[in-house]
Design an enzyme around this catalytic site. Structure first.
Site, short mmCIF file in Angstrom:
data_model
loop_
_atom_site.label_atom_id
_atom_site.label_comp_id
_atom_site.label_asym_id
_atom_site.label_seq_id
_atom_site.Cartn_x
_atom_site.Cartn_y
_atom_site.Cartn_z
N CYS A 1 -9.51 -3.54 -9.97
CA CYS A 1 -9.18 -4.61 -10.92
C CYS A 1 -10.21 -5.74 -11.00
O CYS A 1 -10.77 -5.99 -12.07
CB CYS A 1 -7.81 -5.19 -10.59
SG CYS A 1 -6.50 -4.00 -10.94
N LYS B 1 -3.14 -12.54 -17.65
CA LYS B 1 -3.54 -11.52 -16.68
C LYS B 1 -5.03 -11.65 -16.32
O LYS B 1 -5.40 -11.70 -15.15
CB LYS B 1 -3.25 -10.13 -17.26
CG LYS B 1 -3.74 -8.98 -16.42
CD LYS B 1 -3.09 -8.91 -15.05
CE LYS B 1 -3.78 -7.90 -14.17
NZ LYS B 1 -3.26 -7.86 -12.82
P1 NAD Z 1 -5.05 4.89 -12.74
O1 NAD Z 1 -6.40 5.28 -13.12
O2 NAD Z 1 -4.59 4.97 -11.30
O3 NAD Z 1 -4.00 5.72 -13.60
C1 NAD Z 1 -4.09 5.93 -14.97
C2 NAD Z 1 -3.33 7.22 -15.30
O4 NAD Z 1 -3.26 7.35 -16.72
C3 NAD Z 1 -4.01 8.50 -14.80
O5 NAD Z 1 -3.10 9.24 -14.01
C4 NAD Z 1 -4.40 9.25 -16.08
O6 NAD Z 1 -4.31 10.66 -15.94
C5 NAD Z 1 -3.34 8.73 -17.04
N1 NAD Z 1 -3.68 8.88 -18.47
C6 NAD Z 1 -4.85 8.59 -19.08
N2 NAD Z 1 -4.74 8.85 -20.40
C7 NAD Z 1 -3.48 9.31 -20.61
C8 NAD Z 1 -2.75 9.73 -21.75
N3 NAD Z 1 -3.33 9.75 -22.97
N4 NAD Z 1 -1.48 10.12 -21.60
C9 NAD Z 1 -0.88 10.12 -20.39
N5 NAD Z 1 -1.52 9.72 -19.27
C10 NAD Z 1 -2.79 9.32 -19.38
O7 NAD Z 1 -4.86 3.41 -13.27
P2 NAD Z 1 -4.09 2.17 -12.58
O8 NAD Z 1 -4.83 1.67 -11.39
O9 NAD Z 1 -2.64 2.49 -12.49
O10 NAD Z 1 -4.30 1.07 -13.73
C11 NAD Z 1 -3.67 1.17 -14.98
C12 NAD Z 1 -3.83 -0.17 -15.69
O11 NAD Z 1 -3.12 -1.19 -14.97
C13 NAD Z 1 -5.27 -0.65 -15.80
O12 NAD Z 1 -5.43 -1.34 -17.01
C14 NAD Z 1 -5.39 -1.62 -14.64
O13 NAD Z 1 -6.35 -2.61 -14.86
C15 NAD Z 1 -4.01 -2.24 -14.60
N6 NAD Z 1 -3.61 -2.77 -13.31
C16 NAD Z 1 -3.92 -2.09 -12.18
C17 NAD Z 1 -3.49 -2.59 -10.95
C18 NAD Z 1 -3.84 -1.88 -9.67
O14 NAD Z 1 -3.71 -2.49 -8.62
N7 NAD Z 1 -4.27 -0.64 -9.71
C19 NAD Z 1 -2.77 -3.79 -10.88
C20 NAD Z 1 -2.43 -4.42 -12.06
C21 NAD Z 1 -2.86 -3.91 -13.27
#
Ligand code: NAD
Length: 443
Positions: free
Chosen positions: A267, A211
């Site tokens: 990201c 990744k």
């Molecule tokens: P985000 O910030 O949009 O969402 C994270 C969510 O997790 C939030 O809604 C938050 O309230 C929740 N959260 C935090 N702690 C929590 C807990 N203890 N229990 C329940 N919920 C909890 O994040 P995202 O953009 O979806 O990214 C998530 C992961 O995926 C990251 O590691 C990111 O690098 C990876 N990622 C993101 C993308 C993208 O395009 N956004 C693509 C691939 C991978």
């Protein structure tokens, strides 16, 4: 079909959870943000993502998808718990695993039967073992002997095309340590086997590295073409022609060879910093990735210098009215995290610019952001309202609406028609024919 919990209902969690439900699994999406969960229960989708609302509504309607705030009950009902919480950067650039730890420990406190814990968040190599240790610590504290496995299943979806990307991936990566875990993952992803999607089983560590290495490589490509663009400007070549000529070579490929204001989003900036930081912790230096991070910083500065030069040099931004088109970090999304457009707007405001901005999806997010910083910005009611009495037009996000404007009409609305097309959406000839002084990137 299996029972799944997805912890974290952000971009990745919401898309993964609803698509896994669409695959036939029973999915409980859990977020600690009560407002988000209540909104989702009421059918409001917090992110702008084509096609997602239909999938969410369909799967809620068919009883396969629900939204909750309590993790323990959901964990106890599940064969697999996907962790999809954020992993933002710490001040030193390394990934902050605090949210992942929170969820892992909660799983350890709740789990009662064999469960696969799937890391979908982007985490540094070694995090899977760390998640295992956190869960085990909580089990030991309870004196409980519950078997579990940790799997790394990184997500490669792109915001804006997230549903398509999740359901049509180039490959699925599953890093696991037991056949029992691999079998459960295969059940969750059954449609990928039917569609013969490449499904790669690796070690936990390799999956985690795939990744970071993939994101870093794409960031390198963007910074590479931005540096070539700067040279094109000086040497008299056209970067669009160069990128096409390079990209048609199958070994290179055309994607991510688009010159512009630099990469942004939730990201690439954090993942390039995190892999560089991980390397330093291991006594290695990833000099190409470090150079990429620096080149991307420089690119934003260069865009501001381009604007300042185009308007007459040092101090020329002060007091001018800027029509800014695009705030999201790319088109088809409302995400402004690390958006080059926002960074450039902030710098323009610092230099004394008056901003009139328009974005078809991200105005609400940007309004909150600018309000926190005390910046006064006018949010246009529609595309053309942006240009009223403007001294300069800056195009920052490649929305299709921004590439299809009536340039003559815009020129007539502006005080002085100067156009900084930082996404190369127009041809110099058409902009000049409409009366603009035209500046773009690498041409
Ligand atoms: P985000 O910030 O949009 O969402 C994270 C969510 O997790 C939030 O809604 C938050 O309230 C929740 N959260 C935090 N702690 C929590 C807990 N203890 N229990 C329940 N919920 C909890 O994040 P995202 O953009 O979806 O990214 C998530 C992961 O995926 C990251 O590691 C990111 O690098 C990876 N990622 C993101 C993308 C993208 O395009 N956004 C693509 C691939 C991978």
């Amino acid at each position: 079909m299996i029972n799944v919990t997805v912890a974290g209902v952000g971009y990745v969690g919401l898309v993964s959870g609803s698509c896994l439900a669409d695959f036939g699994n029973n999915v409980i999406c859990v977020d600690k943000d009560m407002r988000k969960v209540e909104a989702l229960r009421g059918g409001a989708i917090p992110i702008y993502e084509p096609g997602l609302d239909e999938i969410v509504a369909r799967n809620i309607g068919e009883g396969r998808l629900s939204f909750e705030t309590g993790l323990p009950d959901a964990v106890r009902k599940s064969d697999a718990v996907f962790i999809a919480v954020g992993t933002p950067p710490k001040d030193d650039g390394s990934a902050n695993l605090a949210y992942v730890e929170e969820v892992a420990r909660e799983i350890g406190r709740a789990v009662e039967k064999y469960t696969v814990v799937v890391d979908k968040s982007t985490v540094p190599v070694g995090s899977g073992q760390q998640v295992k240790a956190w869960i085990q610590e909580e089990l030991d504290r309870r004196g409980a002997d519950v078997p579990f496995d940790v799997v790394s299943n990184p997500e490669f979806l792109r915001e804006g095309t997230a549903v398509y990307d999740f359901t049509h991936p180039d490959r699925v990566i599953v890093g696991a340590e037991s056949d029992r875990a691999r079998k459960i993952m295969k059940s969750a992803y059954r449609p990928f086997h039917l569609s013969e999607t490449p499904y790669i089983e690796t070690t936990l560590e390799s999956a985690e590295m795939i990744k970071y290495a993939s994101n870093a490589f794409l960031a390198v490509k963007i910074s590479f073409i931005n540096e070539i663009a700067a040279l094109c400007e000086k040497a008299g070549a056209d970067v669009e022609e160069v990128a096409l000529g390079m990209g048609l070579d199958k070994r290179i490929g055309r994607d991510f060879l688009k010159a512009g204001p630099g990469y942004g989003g939730s990201c690439f900036p954090k993942d390039t910093m995190a892999i560089a930081s991980l390397a330093r912790q291991h006594g290695e230096r990833l000099s190409i990735i470090e150079a990429t991070i620096e080149a991307n910083r420089k690119q934003r500065r260069k865009m501001l210098e381009k604007i300042e030069r185009g308007l007459g040099g040092v101090g020329s931004i002060n007091g001018k009215v800027f029509a800014v088109m695009g705030l999201a970090f790319k088109n088809n999304i409302n995400d402004i995290r690390e958006s080059p457009a926002i960074a450039i707007c902030e710098k323009l405001a610092e230099a004394g610019a008056v901003l009139r901005v328009w974005d078809p999806a991200a105005q609400k997010e940007a309004a909150g952001h600018f309000a926190c910083r005390g910046a006064s910005v006018y949010f246009a009611k529609n595309e053309y309202d942006t240009f009223e009495n403007a001294d300069a037009f800056v195009l920052l996000t490649e929305w299709s609406q921004a590439g299809n404007l009536d340039l003559e009409k815009i020129a007539s609305l502006m005080k002085s028609p100067v156009f900084f097309d930082l996404r190369n959406m127009y041809k110099r000839s058409e902009a000049e024919a409409a009366g603009f002084r035209y500046f773009s990137v690498g041409r």
